[in-house]
Design a protein around this motif. Structure first.
Motif, short mmCIF file in Angstrom:
data_model
loop_
_atom_site.label_atom_id
_atom_site.label_comp_id
_atom_site.label_asym_id
_atom_site.label_seq_id
_atom_site.Cartn_x
_atom_site.Cartn_y
_atom_site.Cartn_z
N PHE A 206 0.56 -1.22 0.14
CA PHE A 206 -0.02 -0.05 0.02
C PHE A 206 0.87 1.49 -0.09
CE2 PHE A 206 0.17 -1.16 4.66
CZ PHE A 206 0.76 0.41 5.17
N ASN A 207 2.01 1.34 0.40
CA ASN A 207 2.94 2.57 0.32
C ASN A 207 3.50 2.96 -0.79
OD1 ASN A 207 4.41 4.42 2.48
ND2 ASN A 207 5.98 3.67 1.34
N SER A 208 3.52 2.08 -1.95
CA SER A 208 4.09 2.46 -3.30
C SER A 208 2.99 2.85 -4.08
CB SER A 208 4.68 0.97 -3.92
OG SER A 208 5.14 1.45 -5.13
N ASP A 209 3.28 4.27 -4.67
CA ASP A 209 2.38 4.79 -5.48
C ASP A 209 2.63 4.38 -6.89
OD1 ASP A 209 4.64 5.99 -6.26
OD2 ASP A 209 4.37 7.94 -5.71
N ARG A 210 3.31 3.15 -7.29
CA ARG A 210 3.70 2.73 -8.48
C ARG A 210 2.72 1.61 -8.66
NH1 ARG A 210 7.53 6.55 -7.16
NH2 ARG A 210 9.24 6.64 -8.70
N ARG A 211 2.18 1.31 -7.54
CA ARG A 211 1.44 -0.13 -7.64
C ARG A 211 -0.22 0.14 -7.47
NH1 ARG A 211 4.22 -4.53 -3.64
NH2 ARG A 211 3.17 -5.96 -5.09
N LYS A 212 -1.04 -0.67 -7.97
CA LYS A 212 -2.45 -0.78 -7.95
C LYS A 212 -2.91 -0.84 -6.70
CE LYS A 212 -3.41 -5.78 -8.97
NZ LYS A 212 -3.85 -6.76 -9.76
N ASN A 213 -2.14 -1.27 -5.79
CA ASN A 213 -2.54 -1.40 -4.08
C ASN A 213 -2.30 -0.24 -3.41
OD1 ASN A 213 -3.38 -4.07 -4.71
ND2 ASN A 213 -1.34 -5.17 -4.00
N TYR A 214 -1.71 0.94 -4.19
CA TYR A 214 -1.47 2.12 -3.49
C TYR A 214 -2.55 2.61 -2.66
CZ TYR A 214 -0.16 6.86 -2.77
OH TYR A 214 0.17 8.27 -1.99
N ASP A 215 -2.41 3.04 -1.27
CA ASP A 215 -3.57 3.69 -0.60
C ASP A 215 -2.90 4.73 -0.10
OD1 ASP A 215 -4.90 4.15 1.78
OD2 ASP A 215 -6.14 2.54 1.00
N GLU A 216 -3.36 5.93 -0.48
CA GLU A 216 -2.67 7.21 0.12
C GLU A 216 -3.01 7.50 1.39
OE1 GLU A 216 -3.13 12.01 -1.22
OE2 GLU A 216 -4.43 10.67 -2.16
N ASP A 217 -4.27 7.17 1.86
CA ASP A 217 -4.50 7.58 3.52
C ASP A 217 -3.69 6.32 4.53
OD1 ASP A 217 -6.22 9.21 2.71
OD2 ASP A 217 -7.99 7.92 2.99
N ALA A 218 -3.48 5.29 3.80
CA ALA A 218 -2.68 4.30 4.85
C ALA A 218 -1.36 4.82 4.68
CB ALA A 218 -2.87 2.97 4.28
N THR A 219 -0.74 5.27 3.60
CA THR A 219 0.58 5.51 3.49
C THR A 219 0.74 6.70 4.29
OG1 THR A 219 0.79 4.82 1.09
CG2 THR A 219 2.07 6.56 1.78
N ALA A 220 -0.08 7.65 4.20
CA ALA A 220 0.18 9.01 5.04
C ALA A 220 0.29 8.70 6.60
CB ALA A 220 -0.84 10.18 4.68
N GLN A 221 -0.67 7.83 6.96
CA GLN A 221 -0.79 7.62 8.47
C GLN A 221 0.38 6.63 8.78
OE1 GLN A 221 -4.51 5.41 9.47
NE2 GLN A 221 -4.25 6.34 11.68
N ALA A 222 0.74 5.94 8.11
CA ALA A 222 2.02 5.06 8.40
C ALA A 222 3.25 5.62 8.28
CB ALA A 222 2.11 3.80 7.36
N ARG A 223 3.49 6.84 7.49
CA ARG A 223 4.57 7.43 7.56
C ARG A 223 4.51 8.43 8.81
NH1 ARG A 223 7.06 11.94 5.43
NH2 ARG A 223 9.23 11.52 4.12
N GLU A 224 3.48 9.09 9.18
CA GLU A 224 3.30 9.88 10.17
C GLU A 224 3.60 9.15 11.43
OE1 GLU A 224 -0.03 12.50 12.83
OE2 GLU A 224 -0.46 11.55 10.94
N ARG A 225 3.26 7.86 11.54
CA ARG A 225 3.52 6.98 12.92
C ARG A 225 5.05 6.86 12.74
NH1 ARG A 225 -1.99 3.48 12.28
NH2 ARG A 225 -2.97 4.77 13.73
N THR A 226 5.41 6.29 11.53
CA THR A 226 7.23 5.93 11.52
C THR A 226 7.93 7.24 11.87
OG1 THR A 226 6.57 4.48 9.87
CG2 THR A 226 8.97 5.33 9.83
N LEU A 227 7.91 8.48 11.38
CA LEU A 227 8.39 9.63 11.66
C LEU A 227 8.28 9.94 13.21
CD1 LEU A 227 7.78 12.07 8.51
CD2 LEU A 227 9.99 10.93 9.24
N GLU A 228 7.19 9.53 13.73
CA GLU A 228 7.07 10.13 15.36
C GLU A 228 7.80 9.00 16.02
OE1 GLU A 228 3.32 10.26 18.59
OE2 GLU A 228 3.25 8.89 16.80
N LEU A 229 8.01 7.82 15.55
CA LEU A 229 8.89 6.88 16.25
C LEU A 229 10.30 7.31 16.17
CD1 LEU A 229 9.59 3.80 17.19
CD2 LEU A 229 10.00 3.15 14.90
N PHE A 230 10.88 7.60 14.86
CA PHE A 230 12.15 8.01 14.74
C PHE A 230 12.69 9.12 15.74
CE2 PHE A 230 12.08 6.54 10.10
CZ PHE A 230 12.14 5.16 10.16
N GLU A 231 11.72 10.18 15.87
CA GLU A 231 11.77 11.34 16.74
C GLU A 231 11.73 10.93 17.87
OE1 GLU A 231 10.05 15.03 15.34
OE2 GLU A 231 10.08 14.44 13.40
#
Length: 235
Positions: A206-231
């Motif tokens: 779902f995180n790849s915008d090159r694939r038919k399974n891409y999900d913009e909302d899931a990608t954004a939410q997962a990225r936000e959680r990942t960046l929060e973890l890093f920080e």
């Protein structure tokens, strides 16, 4: 010798595996001078190799302040491999994934971690997608010098469920992913209550915008959680 990628700010460098000394190419992206540095990040490929999509992800995290390295984990089998999402290329990618396996995961990723530490990154994180999600899990369990780990839809996490992460770890999965049954996800949750497991109404990749399974909302939410973890990890 480092080589600049055409049209990109990143460059190709060479890492030497800590397991067998094999040389691996890696895409290396650094934050622009105007951005405060936040640490280092090892970004691990999908089964398709270090593709334009993976380089885009590296550049995106670099823009957030991370110095990023994405090692080419298939270089022993086929140096420079990059696949499309065609059925033929998917079949080739899966054969290379099976050939590479996880024999050298610890040594390959440790080389990337060590490289980032030599560049004065006191905090080094890891994230990975698909095959890379499983690699990120193993690195969290086996490697030294990681501050945190975020794995995306790693199908083989279940195979290494008995191992214990040495750093704060989160995992992202898609509820519609037919390759990773929800029973496996719940088993991982039960075995590792210290690991935050996030499930999205999305499919594998779902995180790849090159694939038919891409999900913009899931990608954004997962990225936000990942960046929060890093920080926030290890504070």
């Amino acid at each position: 010798m480092a080589q600049t990628q055409n049209g990109r700010k990143g460059r190709t460098i060479t890492l030497k595996s800590r397991s067998d000394g094999a040389e691996l190419a890696a895409y290396h992206a650094t934050p622009p001078p105007s951005i405060d540095r936040k640490g280092g990040l090892v970004l691990v490929q999908e089964i398709f190799g270090v593709t334009d999509h993976i380089r885009d992800l590296c550049d995106g995290f670099a823009a957030d302040g991370y110095e990023v390295v994405a090692p080419s984990l298939y270089d022993r089998e086929e140096p420079g491999f990059e696949a499309s999402y065609s059925d033929e290329d998917i079949a080739r990618a899966m054969k290379l994934r099976d050939a590479a396996g996880f024999t050298h995961t610890k040594g390959d990723i440790q080389a990337a971690i060590d490289f980032l530490h030599t560049r004065n990154n006191l905090r080094v994180h890891i994230t990975g997608y698909c095959y890379g999600g499983s690699v990120a899990w193993l690195a969290a369990c086996r490697c030294k010098g990681l501050t945190s780990a975020a794995g995306y839809y790693g199908r083989h996490v279940i195979d290494f469920i008995g191992e214990e992460p040495k750093c704060e770890t989160i995992l992202h999965f898609g509820e519609q992913d037919q390759t990773i049954p929800m029973d496996w996800v719940r088993e991982i949750e039960a075995e590792h209550p210290e690991v935050r497991v996030y499930v999205y109404d999305a499919d594998h990749g779902f995180n790849s915008d090159r694939r038919k399974n891409y999900d913009e909302d899931a990608t954004a939410q997962a990225r936000e959680r990942t960046l929060e973890l890093f920080e926030m990890a290890d504070l």
